[in-house]
Write a protein that holds these residues in place. Structure first.
Motif, PDB file in Angstrom:
ATOM      1  N   SER A 165       0.833  -1.214   0.000  1.00  0.00           N
ATOM      2  CA  SER A 165       0.000   0.000   0.000  1.00  0.00           C
ATOM      3  C   SER A 165       0.868   1.266   0.000  1.00  0.00           C
ATOM      4  N   MET A 189      -4.002  -7.688   2.587  1.00  0.00           N
ATOM      5  CA  MET A 189      -3.730  -6.638   1.602  1.00  0.00           C
ATOM      6  C   MET A 189      -4.931  -6.432   0.673  1.00  0.00           C
ATOM      7  N   GLY A 222      -4.281  -7.786  -2.740  1.00  0.00           N
ATOM      8  CA  GLY A 222      -3.178  -7.210  -3.478  1.00  0.00           C
ATOM      9  C   GLY A 222      -1.920  -8.046  -3.354  1.00  0.00           C
TER      10      GLY A 222
END
Length: 321
Positions: A245, A308, A311
């Motif tokens: 991120s 995540m 992700g």
């Protein structure tokens, strides 16, 4: 019991624990003293904690002597008072100088976790795994002023299958040595067992492990990184830097394997049928099964990706600087 072998035992690490236990229980052995390193701060709260060997001694009802430097006049006086036949040294963590080496009536015996003369030094177990050796073992050797250079009384060998982790292999080698410790030390003291000089042509040396050693560079081949995950477990860990991120963090690889049939650039991360694959050097790839995020707990790669929100981490290729 008459004619017992009087031993002062010096040790600190986990490998010394099973050896101490069998010596403490053997009627042929008079365990005059157990010596270890001082208690040190451990954990996030930095609580003073005894070494694994000192903790085991306490469990056995033995009060360990904690010594920061065994070469001081005070400790030499202590040894002379004990008047031991032999010193047995296992993963102690201090250099013994001439005064200590000459203190016992018979000799000083070190239990070293390698097939000497290979891997003299501080990290033989880690190096055997890191180098993907097919075998390793322990040696009972006579201590002298050189680094693990003394004559070898006995060598015990075990095969390696490429699945070993440093912590469990250390215990396995400690148990192997423990199975033979009593008879070997008695045979050395009686003169039945004689040391064989090491072959100077086969010497290799390994240094103390540092935190930096676990840093992953994705230009390494996948087999090398997989071995690092096992060799540096639990400390310092095989650590990869990544961005999650947009923030830089680190993850420690716990369980992984070489993944065949993938062509990804080094450090490139991909999810293939639920598998977390990372490209490595020489057109190799690594599948990550379990890892530890910085400040977190051990988890599967699937749980990590869920955190995540599906992700993928963006790995930093060169993690060495």
């Amino acid at each position: 019991m008459k004619n017992q072998l009087k031993i002062v035992f010096l040790g600190s690490g986990d490998i010394a624990v099973p050896i101490l236990k069998v010596l403490a229980a053997a009627p042929e052995i008079d365990l005059a003293a157990v010596v270890s390193q001082p208690d040190r701060p451990a954990g996030r709260k930095r609580i003073l904690t005894p070494t694994p060997l000192a903790a085991a001694a306490l469990d056995l009802g033995l009060e360990p002597v904690r010594v920061a430097d065994v070469n001081t006049p005070e400790f030499l006086d202590f040894l002379q008072q004990q008047s031991p036949d032999m010193l047995c040294v296992v993963s102690f963590g201090q250099i013994l100088k001439a005064g200590v080496l000459n203190a016992p009536k018979s000799c000083c015996v070190n239990v070293h976790a390698s097939l000497l003369p290979a891997y003299r030094g501080a990290s033989p177990i880690t190096q055997a795994i890191r180098n993907r050796d097919r075998e390793t073992g322990v040696c009972f050797m006579e201590m002298e002023r050189g680094l693990d250079s003394g004559a070898v009384f006995k060598t015990l060998t075990i095969p390696l299958d490429g699945s070993e982790y440093a912590d469990s292999l250390e215990l396995r080698l400690g148990e192997l040595a423990a199975d033979h410790a009593v008879t070997t030390l008695l045979d050395i003291a009686s003169g039945k067992l004689h040391g064989v000089p090491q072959d100077p042509a086969k010497i290799s040396v390994c240094r103390k492990i540092s935190k930096r050693d676990g840093a992953i560079d994705w230009h390494y081949e996948a087999a090398v990184i997989e071995a690092m995950a096992r060799a540096y477990f639990p400390w310092p860990g095989a650590v990869a830097k990544c961005r999650v991120s947009g923030k830089e963090t680190a993850v420690t690889l716990c369980r992984c394997a070489v993944a065949a049939g993938f062509e990804l650039a080094p450090g490139t991360c991909a999810e293939v049928s639920g598998r977390l694959i990372v490209g490595c050097g020489n057109n190799s790839a690594l599948e990550i099964f379990e890892l530890i995020p910085s400040g977190g707990k051990r988890m599967t790669s699937a749980a990590f990706r869920n955190g995540m929100r599906g992700g993928l981490p963006e790995f930093i290729i060169d993690n060495l600087h």
